[in-house]
Design a protein around this motif. Sequence first.
Motif, mmCIF file in Angstrom:
data_model
loop_
_atom_site.group_PDB
_atom_site.id
_atom_site.type_symbol
_atom_site.label_atom_id
_atom_site.label_comp_id
_atom_site.label_asym_id
_atom_site.label_seq_id
_atom_site.Cartn_x
_atom_site.Cartn_y
_atom_site.Cartn_z
ATOM 1 N N GLY A 1 7.026 31.482 29.576
ATOM 2 C CA GLY A 1 6.589 30.132 29.890
ATOM 3 C C GLY A 1 5.187 29.837 29.414
ATOM 4 N N TRP A 2 4.834 28.560 29.455
ATOM 5 C CA TRP A 2 3.519 28.100 29.029
ATOM 6 C C TRP A 2 3.094 26.942 29.909
ATOM 7 N N LEU A 3 1.935 27.066 30.538
ATOM 8 C CA LEU A 3 1.339 25.984 31.307
ATOM 9 C C LEU A 3 0.384 25.250 30.388
ATOM 10 N N ALA A 4 0.662 23.993 30.102
ATOM 11 C CA ALA A 4 -0.076 23.268 29.068
ATOM 12 C C ALA A 4 -0.806 22.066 29.644
ATOM 13 N N ASN A 5 -2.104 22.011 29.431
ATOM 14 C CA ASN A 5 -2.888 20.839 29.812
ATOM 15 C C ASN A 5 -2.826 19.835 28.666
ATOM 16 N N GLN A 6 -1.641 19.275 28.513
ATOM 17 C CA GLN A 6 -1.369 18.289 27.467
ATOM 18 C C GLN A 6 -0.373 17.280 28.014
ATOM 19 N N ALA A 7 -0.225 16.195 27.305
ATOM 20 C CA ALA A 7 0.861 15.275 27.623
ATOM 21 C C ALA A 7 2.182 16.020 27.444
ATOM 22 N N ALA B 1 3.982 21.007 31.617
ATOM 23 C CA ALA B 1 2.808 20.307 31.098
ATOM 24 C C ALA B 1 2.207 19.402 32.166
ATOM 25 N N TYR B 2 0.920 19.240 32.083
ATOM 26 C CA TYR B 2 0.219 18.291 32.939
ATOM 27 C C TYR B 2 -0.970 17.768 32.143
ATOM 28 N N LEU B 3 -1.512 16.664 32.566
ATOM 29 C CA LEU B 3 -2.624 16.094 31.815
ATOM 30 C C LEU B 3 -3.627 15.489 32.779
ATOM 31 N N GLY C 1 12.773 7.163 29.766
ATOM 32 C CA GLY C 1 11.402 7.647 29.755
ATOM 33 C C GLY C 1 10.890 7.997 28.379
ATOM 34 N N SER C 2 9.573 7.994 28.269
ATOM 35 C CA SER C 2 8.930 8.208 26.980
ATOM 36 C C SER C 2 9.034 9.658 26.515
ATOM 37 N N VAL C 3 9.088 10.619 27.444
ATOM 38 C CA VAL C 3 9.130 12.026 27.048
ATOM 39 C C VAL C 3 10.430 12.327 26.313
ATOM 40 N N ALA C 4 11.570 11.986 26.922
ATOM 41 C CA ALA C 4 12.857 12.250 26.280
ATOM 42 C C ALA C 4 12.971 11.501 24.960
ATOM 43 N N THR C 5 12.538 10.255 24.942
ATOM 44 C CA THR C 5 12.620 9.462 23.715
ATOM 45 C C THR C 5 11.759 10.061 22.608
ATOM 46 N N SER C 6 10.526 10.415 22.944
ATOM 47 C CA SER C 6 9.614 10.953 21.941
ATOM 48 C C SER C 6 10.091 12.298 21.417
ATOM 49 N N VAL C 7 10.532 13.169 22.312
ATOM 50 C CA VAL C 7 10.988 14.495 21.891
ATOM 51 C C VAL C 7 12.249 14.380 21.036
ATOM 52 N N ALA C 8 13.201 13.550 21.468
ATOM 53 C CA ALA C 8 14.433 13.387 20.691
ATOM 54 C C ALA C 8 14.161 12.781 19.323
ATOM 55 N N SER C 9 13.115 11.960 19.225
ATOM 56 C CA SER C 9 12.786 11.312 17.958
ATOM 57 C C SER C 9 12.090 12.238 16.972
ATOM 58 N N LYS C 10 11.287 13.191 17.499
ATOM 59 C CA LYS C 10 10.359 13.905 16.631
ATOM 60 C C LYS C 10 10.576 15.411 16.529
ATOM 61 N N ALA C 11 11.338 15.997 17.422
ATOM 62 C CA ALA C 11 11.485 17.454 17.402
ATOM 63 C C ALA C 11 12.165 17.918 16.124
ATOM 64 N N PRO C 12 11.747 19.061 15.573
ATOM 65 C CA PRO C 12 12.327 19.562 14.334
ATOM 66 C C PRO C 12 13.646 20.302 14.525
#
Length: 281
Positions: free
Chosen positions: A86-92, A38-40, A123-134
Amino acid sequence: MGKYILVGVDDTPESQIALRWAVEAAQERGSAVRVVRAYLHEVGNWPALGVEGYVPSTPPVDLYQADLDAAVRFAQDRLGHERGSGWLANQAPADAILAEAVDADMVVVGTRSRNKMSAAVLGSVATSVASKAPCPVVVVRGDRRSGPVVVGTDGSVDSDEALAFAFEQATASGQPLTVVYCWRPQEQHVESAESTSELLKNWLAESLEPYRAKHPAVRVKVSVLEGRASAKLVDLSQDASLVVVGSRGRGGVAGLLLGSVSQSLLHHADSPVAVVRQRQD
């Protein structure tokens, strides 16, 4: 066996470690791997935009694509062409990973080595993913190693989900499983601490019977420890290949997606940590 293991990569060494972990886990499970790079770029935030004669530079999309292509090739070389994508994502990054996690069996992300600034480094990525992933999220720290899979349980629904995942991971990896229940005896009941511990151990062993029946090859050790669960599990992580916890334990407050135990482990564990949320039907 399952849909795929999702892994987020960037240009850091930590993400390459996460990629290797994900591919090795996929080899054990017979799963596919899907890579997200991902990139933004938010053009409106460029300070020179609108200045006469200014032409903004082209975002280095080719560099991001090269990162993704290399990661996908790594997975395909080890799993087969059809089991790497794979997926190249223009997202956070967190948003991109969470979007793909809907169809994943497991998400793997990397984080930096444990140190005095570990809470900030996570970091915010690991925290956010661990908090919200199904699905279960494995936050990888350091290279993959052998050692027991350690899982904390407290009898809650969240810890039941963690137990199920831990047994699956022990089955796939061939590692032994240590099931840990932590308790803190009250001072006025110190004289009965030994008998209470024995009762808890018997209850825990009995509660594991359905999991043992489903995973008969797993070598299981039951451990009842006195003390704070976060501190005991961090200690056990020094020799573990993986520590597994639920996202919230008994007494969790609605809206607090990561409980104190899972947060402490994500910041301070010496091994990879899997955070398992209760499945939403």
